[in-house]
Scaffold this active site. Structure first.
Site, PDB file in Angstrom:
ATOM      1  N   ASP A  84      -8.868  17.258 -16.382  1.00  0.00           N
ATOM      2  CA  ASP A  84      -9.060  15.841 -16.696  1.00  0.00           C
ATOM      3  C   ASP A  84      -8.713  15.660 -18.168  1.00  0.00           C
ATOM      4  O   ASP A  84      -9.407  16.176 -19.051  1.00  0.00           O
ATOM      5  CB  ASP A  84     -10.514  15.451 -16.400  1.00  0.00           C
ATOM      6  CG  ASP A  84     -10.760  13.956 -16.556  1.00  0.00           C
ATOM      7  OD1 ASP A  84     -10.142  13.355 -17.450  1.00  0.00           O
ATOM      8  OD2 ASP A  84     -11.582  13.400 -15.800  1.00  0.00           O
TER       9      ASP A  84
ATOM     10  N   LYS B 225      -9.328   4.174 -19.634  1.00  0.00           N
ATOM     11  CA  LYS B 225      -9.750   4.492 -20.990  1.00  0.00           C
ATOM     12  C   LYS B 225      -8.570   4.347 -21.958  1.00  0.00           C
ATOM     13  O   LYS B 225      -8.142   3.246 -22.194  1.00  0.00           O
ATOM     14  CB  LYS B 225     -10.376   5.886 -21.001  1.00  0.00           C
ATOM     15  CG  LYS B 225     -11.353   6.151 -19.825  1.00  0.00           C
ATOM     16  CD  LYS B 225     -12.623   5.325 -19.871  1.00  0.00           C
ATOM     17  CE  LYS B 225     -13.462   5.413 -18.591  1.00  0.00           C
ATOM     18  NZ  LYS B 225     -13.808   6.753 -18.144  1.00  0.00           N
TER      19      LYS B 225
ATOM     20  N   TYR C 211     -17.440  14.245 -16.398  1.00  0.00           N
ATOM     21  CA  TYR C 211     -17.870  12.852 -16.349  1.00  0.00           C
ATOM     22  C   TYR C 211     -18.926  12.709 -15.235  1.00  0.00           C
ATOM     23  O   TYR C 211     -18.785  13.316 -14.165  1.00  0.00           O
ATOM     24  CB  TYR C 211     -16.655  11.967 -16.086  1.00  0.00           C
ATOM     25  CG  TYR C 211     -17.021  10.563 -15.692  1.00  0.00           C
ATOM     26  CD1 TYR C 211     -17.682   9.730 -16.583  1.00  0.00           C
ATOM     27  CD2 TYR C 211     -16.730  10.071 -14.431  1.00  0.00           C
ATOM     28  CE1 TYR C 211     -18.049   8.449 -16.218  1.00  0.00           C
ATOM     29  CE2 TYR C 211     -17.083   8.788 -14.062  1.00  0.00           C
ATOM     30  CZ  TYR C 211     -17.745   7.989 -14.961  1.00  0.00           C
ATOM     31  OH  TYR C 211     -18.113   6.721 -14.592  1.00  0.00           O
TER      32      TYR C 211
ATOM     33  N   ARG D 114       0.823  -1.215   0.000  1.00  0.00           N
ATOM     34  CA  ARG D 114       0.000   0.000   0.000  1.00  0.00           C
ATOM     35  C   ARG D 114       0.858   1.268   0.000  1.00  0.00           C
ATOM     36  O   ARG D 114       0.394   2.340  -0.349  1.00  0.00           O
ATOM     37  CB  ARG D 114      -0.973  -0.026   1.192  1.00  0.00           C
ATOM     38  CG  ARG D 114      -2.005   1.064   1.164  1.00  0.00           C
ATOM     39  CD  ARG D 114      -3.313   0.730   1.909  1.00  0.00           C
ATOM     40  NE  ARG D 114      -3.170  -0.100   3.072  1.00  0.00           N
ATOM     41  CZ  ARG D 114      -2.665   0.293   4.245  1.00  0.00           C
ATOM     42  NH1 ARG D 114      -2.264   1.532   4.395  1.00  0.00           N
ATOM     43  NH2 ARG D 114      -2.568  -0.551   5.251  1.00  0.00           N
TER      44      ARG D 114
HETATM   45  C1  LIG Z   1     -14.320   7.308 -16.865  1.00  0.00           C
HETATM   46  C2  LIG Z   1     -13.926   8.672 -16.497  1.00  0.00           C
HETATM   47  C3  LIG Z   1     -13.577   9.004 -15.183  1.00  0.00           C
HETATM   48  C4  LIG Z   1     -13.664   8.005 -14.046  1.00  0.00           C
HETATM   49  O1  LIG Z   1     -12.684   7.013 -14.201  1.00  0.00           O
HETATM   50  P1  LIG Z   1     -12.831   5.504 -13.622  1.00  0.00           P
HETATM   51  O2  LIG Z   1     -11.539   4.898 -14.024  1.00  0.00           O
HETATM   52  O3  LIG Z   1     -14.044   4.908 -14.252  1.00  0.00           O
HETATM   53  O4  LIG Z   1     -12.978   5.636 -12.152  1.00  0.00           O
HETATM   54  C5  LIG Z   1     -13.153  10.291 -14.926  1.00  0.00           C
HETATM   55  N1  LIG Z   1     -13.100  11.221 -15.897  1.00  0.00           N
HETATM   56  C6  LIG Z   1     -13.435  10.949 -17.169  1.00  0.00           C
HETATM   57  C7  LIG Z   1     -13.357  12.013 -18.209  1.00  0.00           C
HETATM   58  C8  LIG Z   1     -13.864   9.672 -17.508  1.00  0.00           C
HETATM   59  O5  LIG Z   1     -14.226   9.394 -18.784  1.00  0.00           O
END
Ligand SMILES: *Cc1c(COP(=O)(O)O)cnc(C)c1O
Length: 403
Positions: free
Chosen positions: A196, A221, A131, A77
């Protein structure tokens, strides 16, 4: 796209290297010296040490500064070498000093909020759309933060003495709306801007160069890129990274080493995947734009592999009719996915807030993969026709639901 000429701020090599080179080599520089080609996968939860005095000193240093020396990690951790390679590589691609990986994108955003809240800075200024779950985390104040939603032009006026963070997505999920990150960072003053960068990836845009102090990814992603790993990461200064590591240690949202391994592997092909999928997306955008069955098409100026469009027919019928394209939430995989944000990814956002931020009831979001563009168009073409001939049951306002 500028990736071929774009050189990253390389902290170890005397000459700057192109992003495509860093994608393949960053985080792996020591492998040849170790006599290895593939990065080792270290699944250890703990690490033996016969010197508990030295361990005590290292734990003290971590508690005080959030940094571990080059010795073996104490406990998984606290840190993991395989995950560390992914962090090193991602920081290099984003042009930041450091990066800290988490179990998911949401765990990464949570850790940033907790770092700032622990400094007494509980107020967040944010720009919609985000998101859906990021919107929900802020809007519901689940971590004890308070949010003020503004347009980019309203950021400066919304900042208070207890503002710890400004949050933006560009291009935004799911509308692909873009903001001028440099101008926005300027209006944040001394408050860190969290950008982001999940949709653009460092291949198309490096927000740190525009003044964003924190660059967040849902690594689930494009960074992973194959739809088989959940992860998140924050690229930032080493100073902020130390605080993030302390929060990660205390709250436990660590990235699994196998996920770190897969994400490092994903980074190697990120530039070629982005280039290929973006070219296909641009072709589909041209066809959708010319198509009388489509009311509006949204595609960002910087390009990319995400496309949003509004069919004139029932969007649910488009989802029901695709065969090659997978009707599924998430994005950034090698295969093409399509989903209806008002039903899935942004369902948790209050319906009025959702609509007023541009997430209409007809909007479909498509993540273009690596299939042949003509095959994808054939599938879309059939699905659009199916939606046109189906009786129109365009979604009506519905009550808010979780999930
Ligand atoms: C999917 C997504 C998130 C969240 O990510 P997870 O890995 O599903 O927790 C945050 N920001 C954007 C733009 C996303 O597409």
């Amino acid at each position: 796209m500028e990736m071929d000429t774009d050189h990253t701020a390389d902290l170890t090599s005397p000459t700057p290297r192109a992003l495509a080179t860093e994608a393949v080599h960053a985080g792996r520089e020591d492998l040849a010296g170790l006599g290895l080609h593939a990065p080792p996968l270290d699944l250890s939860t703990t690490y033996p040490s016969y010197d508990s005095r030295a361990e005590a000193a290292r734990i003290d240093a971590f508690a005080a500064e959030g940094a571990l020396d080059d010795g073996p990690p104490v406990y998984a951790r606290l840190g993991n070498p395989t995950v560390g390679r992914f962090e090193t590589a991602l920081a290099r691609l984003e042009g930041t000093e450091s990066a800290v990986a988490f179990a998911s994108g949401m765990a990464a955003l949570s850790a940033v909020l907790l770092v700032r809240a622990s400094m007494g800075l509980r107020h967040v200024v944010a720009v919609r759309p985000l998101y859906g779950c990021s919107d929900h985390l802020l809007d519901a104040g689940l971590l004890g933060t308070e949010v003020t939603w503004v347009d980019p032009a309203g950021v400066a006026d919304a900042i208070r003495p207890d503002t710890g963070l400004v949050v933006v997505e560009s291009p935004a999920n799911p509308t692909l709306a873009e903001v001028d990150l440099r101008a926005l960072a300027h209006s944040c003053g001394s408050v860190p801007l969290l950008a982001d960068n999940t949709f653009a990836t460092p291949v198309l845009q490096r927000p740190a160069e525009s003044g964003a102090g924190l660059v967040l990814h849902s690594a689930t992603k494009y960074l992973g890129g194959h739809g088989d790993v959940l992860g998140g990461v924050v690229a930032c200064t080493e100073e902020f990274a130390r605080r993030l590591r302390q929060v990660r240690f205390a709250t436990g949202g660590v990235l699994h080493p196998l996920a770190g391994y897969l994400l490092l592997r994903g980074l190697a092909t990120l530039p070629v995947r982005m280039r290929a999928a973006s070219a296909t997306a641009a072709r589909l955008v041209r066809r959708l734009t010319d198509d009388p069955r489509v009311g509006a098409v949204h595609y960002p100026r910087i390009g990319g592999a995400m496309v949003a469009f509004e069919p004139l027919g029932d969007p649910h019928e488009v989802i029901a009719a695709v065969r090659l394209i997978t009707p599924a939430v998430s994005l950034g995989s090698v295969d093409t996915l399509i989903q209806h944000p008002a039903s899935i990814s942004h369902r948790i956002v209050d319906a009025d807030d959702r609509r007023s931020s541009g997430v209409g009831d007809r909007l479909l979001r498509m993540s273009v993969g690596l299939e042949d563009a003509d095959d994808l168009w054939d599938d879309l073409d059939r699905a659009l026709s199916a939606a046109e001939s189906a009786p129109d049951q365009a979604p009506r306002p519905r009550s808010r639901a979780a999930g």
